[in-house]
Design a protein around this motif. Structure first.
Motif, short mmCIF file in Angstrom:
data_model
loop_
_atom_site.label_atom_id
_atom_site.label_comp_id
_atom_site.label_asym_id
_atom_site.label_seq_id
_atom_site.Cartn_x
_atom_site.Cartn_y
_atom_site.Cartn_z
N SER A 46 54.75 40.26 53.30
CA SER A 46 55.16 40.64 51.94
C SER A 46 54.19 41.66 51.37
O SER A 46 54.61 42.64 50.74
N ARG A 47 52.89 41.44 51.61
CA ARG A 47 51.91 42.41 51.13
C ARG A 47 52.09 43.77 51.80
O ARG A 47 51.94 44.81 51.17
N ARG A 48 52.40 43.74 53.09
CA ARG A 48 52.62 45.01 53.78
C ARG A 48 53.84 45.74 53.22
O ARG A 48 53.83 46.97 53.06
N LEU A 49 54.87 44.98 52.90
CA LEU A 49 56.07 45.60 52.34
C LEU A 49 55.78 46.20 50.98
O LEU A 49 56.20 47.33 50.69
N VAL A 50 55.03 45.46 50.17
CA VAL A 50 54.66 45.99 48.86
C VAL A 50 53.79 47.23 49.01
O VAL A 50 53.91 48.21 48.27
N PHE A 51 52.89 47.22 50.01
CA PHE A 51 52.01 48.36 50.23
C PHE A 51 52.80 49.60 50.62
O PHE A 51 52.45 50.72 50.25
N LEU A 52 53.89 49.41 51.40
CA LEU A 52 54.73 50.55 51.77
C LEU A 52 55.50 51.09 50.58
O LEU A 52 55.68 52.31 50.44
N VAL A 53 55.92 50.21 49.72
CA VAL A 53 56.70 50.65 48.56
C VAL A 53 55.78 51.18 47.45
O VAL A 53 56.12 52.15 46.76
N PHE A 54 54.61 50.55 47.30
CA PHE A 54 53.68 50.92 46.23
C PHE A 54 52.35 51.33 46.88
O PHE A 54 51.45 50.51 47.05
N PRO A 55 52.19 52.61 47.24
CA PRO A 55 51.04 53.04 48.05
C PRO A 55 49.79 53.36 47.21
O PRO A 55 49.13 54.37 47.42
N TYR A 56 49.47 52.49 46.24
CA TYR A 56 48.32 52.74 45.37
C TYR A 56 47.30 51.62 45.53
O TYR A 56 47.66 50.45 45.74
N ILE A 57 46.03 51.98 45.41
CA ILE A 57 44.93 51.02 45.53
C ILE A 57 44.32 50.78 44.16
O ILE A 57 44.13 51.72 43.38
N HIS A 58 44.01 49.53 43.88
CA HIS A 58 43.38 49.13 42.63
C HIS A 58 41.94 48.68 42.91
O HIS A 58 41.68 47.95 43.85
N ILE A 59 41.02 49.13 42.09
CA ILE A 59 39.64 48.63 42.12
C ILE A 59 39.28 48.17 40.71
O ILE A 59 39.48 48.90 39.74
N THR A 60 38.75 46.95 40.60
CA THR A 60 38.40 46.37 39.30
C THR A 60 36.89 46.34 39.14
O THR A 60 36.16 45.95 40.06
N PHE A 61 36.42 46.71 37.94
CA PHE A 61 34.99 46.69 37.61
C PHE A 61 34.80 45.79 36.40
O PHE A 61 35.03 46.21 35.25
N PRO A 62 34.40 44.53 36.59
CA PRO A 62 34.24 43.60 35.45
C PRO A 62 33.01 43.96 34.63
O PRO A 62 32.03 44.53 35.12
N GLU A 63 33.05 43.59 33.36
CA GLU A 63 31.94 43.88 32.46
C GLU A 63 30.74 42.99 32.76
O GLU A 63 29.59 43.43 32.67
N PHE A 64 30.98 41.74 33.10
CA PHE A 64 29.90 40.80 33.36
C PHE A 64 30.00 40.30 34.79
O PHE A 64 31.08 40.13 35.35
N SER A 65 28.83 40.05 35.37
CA SER A 65 28.78 39.58 36.75
C SER A 65 27.56 38.70 36.91
O SER A 65 26.63 38.72 36.11
N GLY A 66 27.55 37.91 37.99
CA GLY A 66 26.42 37.05 38.27
C GLY A 66 26.53 35.71 37.57
O GLY A 66 27.38 35.49 36.71
N GLU A 67 25.61 34.82 37.93
CA GLU A 67 25.66 33.47 37.39
C GLU A 67 25.38 33.44 35.89
O GLU A 67 25.94 32.66 35.15
N ARG A 68 24.46 34.31 35.45
CA ARG A 68 24.10 34.32 34.03
C ARG A 68 24.90 35.33 33.24
O ARG A 68 24.54 35.68 32.12
N MET A 69 25.95 35.81 33.84
CA MET A 69 26.85 36.73 33.15
C MET A 69 26.10 37.94 32.59
O MET A 69 26.20 38.29 31.42
N LYS A 70 25.31 38.56 33.45
CA LYS A 70 24.60 39.76 33.06
C LYS A 70 25.57 40.92 33.02
O LYS A 70 26.44 41.06 33.87
N ARG A 71 25.41 41.80 32.02
CA ARG A 71 26.31 42.94 31.90
C ARG A 71 26.12 43.87 33.09
O ARG A 71 25.01 44.23 33.45
#
Length: 494
Positions: A46-71
């Protein structure tokens, strides 16, 4: 039966079937392993089919990361980059004044999308906000919402985006944040004043000193030489890497009090747009703490130790060793008792050594980070250990001397608005400055207009002060010659 009754009957049957399936599915999933393989294959294709129909890549950059939620540093750099480069095309913006910003910053509002072009490739950025689960628990305070940036691009540009574009965004974003920041003046905190996991070895205030090279009272040729050296340093990243040296440079400012050493530091900081770390050596516990302080400094900064000859007795150990050798030679070491030290004296006194300071300047730890100036100031350069101020540690020695006529012209322009020698009393000042040693601070104080003073009154006050200084110097010379002559005659008569 009415149609409505048929609908209700079918609805009840469907709900019953769904409930049975939900109950039976865990049993089937547990006792029939083939179902798991079927589910995995279905998801994969299913993912391969979606990839053929929708050939775009998403990258997410969260504001906070780590255990202590450092910016996230990446999120902050992307935010600055988009604010500087892409907000012209946005229609929903928000204005914020960050704690480290010198002006209002416009950034993308929630769910706003902008486009960016990089080497002919179209890239999309979206600002997304999502509320956190209400039942989550943490010892640390959570933000009201989780924000992140989403980057979308066509898969055929993957190598370009991952290999070049993201590095470009991070570098440009950090540079934009650096330009928009409030410059700071730091001082080191005593060890016993730092508590908790958020303890900081430095505290700061906003740096607002107005000094510039244009207002600095100094010989113009010397100022041009210093500015050229600073420009070469600022643009010398590749050069320092090529010759195998850390990207840092040491300046030694020496001269009598009142010759403008602190003003020179402020002018350098304003010219380079650097932060200033004013290091107080007497409050540093030992060499280990000195290294920690250095690690906590940032690039594009100036580390200052003022009046280093008065801060610590950095040659004390050598003097002690010399005295000990002298006592052993006299044979009196065993007859003397060691002096009694006050209780707690060792705990309060700094244990920073000359060796520790030398490693701080150009040892292995000095290569941590880059683009730093280290500046020492002293009124008595002859008191410093030669190892401390040799070339390679203090690369450039700048003598801050008494006020010359060229420096006076800068002060006259600053304080009185006199330019191009446009006053008849300037020649008298020139003659007196050639004969009398007066610091720029003293000259400036005499040029400071008092109530009702005009330019001529200030110049006459300065001339009078210079003439009195000349008379005092003449008297001292005559008294010295008279004393030498008397002593000489006494020696001859005896």
């Amino acid at each position: 039966m009415a149609p409505g009754g048929i609908d209700e009957k079918w609805a009840a049957a469907l709900w019953s079937l769904a409930a049975s399936a939900m109950f039976l599915w865990p049993v089937v999933y547990r006792y029939f392993p083939g179902i798991q393989l079927f589910e995995y294959s279905l998801s994969k294709y299913s993912r391969r089919l979606v990839f053929l129909v929708f050939p775009y890549i998403h990258i997410t950059f969260p504001e906070f990361s780590g255990e202590r939620m450092k910016r996230s540093d990446a999120y902050a750099a992307i935010e600055s980059y988009l604010a500087a480069s892409c907000t012209q095309s946005a229609t929903k913006l928000k204005a914020e004044l960050g704690k480290d910003s010198s002006s209002l910053t416009l950034s993308m509002d929630e769910y706003e999308e902008v486009t960016d072009d990089f080497r002919g490739v179209r890239i999309w950025w979206t600002s997304v906000s999502r509320s956190p689960p209400q039942n989550s628990f943490s010892f640390y305070p959570q933000p009201d919402s989780r924000r992140y940036f989403r980057l979308v691009f066509h898969r055929r540009h993957r190598d370009l985006v991952v290999g070049s574009y993201l590095d470009h965004v991070l570098a440009a974003g950090r540079e934009a944040a650096f330009r928009n920041r409030r410059r700071k003046l730091y001082t080191n905190n005593p060890t016993n004043n730092s508590f908790g996991y958020k303890k900081s070895v430095w505290s700061h205030v906003t740096f607002t000193h107005p000094s510039t090279f244009a207002t600095l009272a100094m010989d113009p040729d010397k100022k041009r030489e210093i500015v050229a050296d600073l420009e070469a340093f600022r643009s010398g990243k590749d050069f320092y890497a090529k010759i195998g040296k850390p990207w840092k440079r040491g300046y030694l400012l020496h001269g009598p009090p009142g010759t403008g050493k602190s003003t020179m530091i402020a002018a350098i900081a304003n010219y380079l747009d650097y932060d200033v770390y004013d290091l107080e050596l007497t409050s540093v516990k030992d060499n280990t703490e000195l290294r920690k302080l250095f690690i906590e400094t940032t690039g594009k900064s100036i580390i200052v130790i003022e009046d280093i000859d008065c801060s610590l007795d950095l040659t004390g150990e050598r003097k002690k060793k010399k005295k000990k050798d002298d006592k052993e030679e006299d044979g009196k070491e065993g007859d003397r008792k060691p002096p009694v030290k006050p209780h707690g004296d060792d705990e309060k006194q700094s244990k920073v050594t000359l060796s520790g300071l030398l490693n701080f300047i150009d040892g292995l730890w000095s290569a941590c980070g880059g683009e730093r100036l280290i500046i020492f100031t002293t009124n008595h350069v002859e008191k410093l250990d030669p190892a401390l101020i040799r070339r390679g540690r203090m690369d450039k020695h700048i003598e801050m001397s008494y006020c010359c006529f060229e420096a006076f012209k800068v002060l006259a322009a600053n304080y009185l608005g006199i330019v191009d020698g446009d006053h008849r009393l300037l020649e008298d000042v020139r003659v007196l400055l050639d004969e009398v040693k007066m610091t720029p601070a003293d000259v400036a104080e005499n040029l400071m207009p008092k109530s009702g003073d005009d330019a001529e009154s200030c110049l006459r006050r300065l001339i009078q002060e210079l003439e009195e200084a000349r008379e005092k110097a003449t008297v001292r010379v005559e008294e010295g010659n008279s004393t030498d002559g008397t002593a000489e005659s006494e020696v001859v008569s005896n």
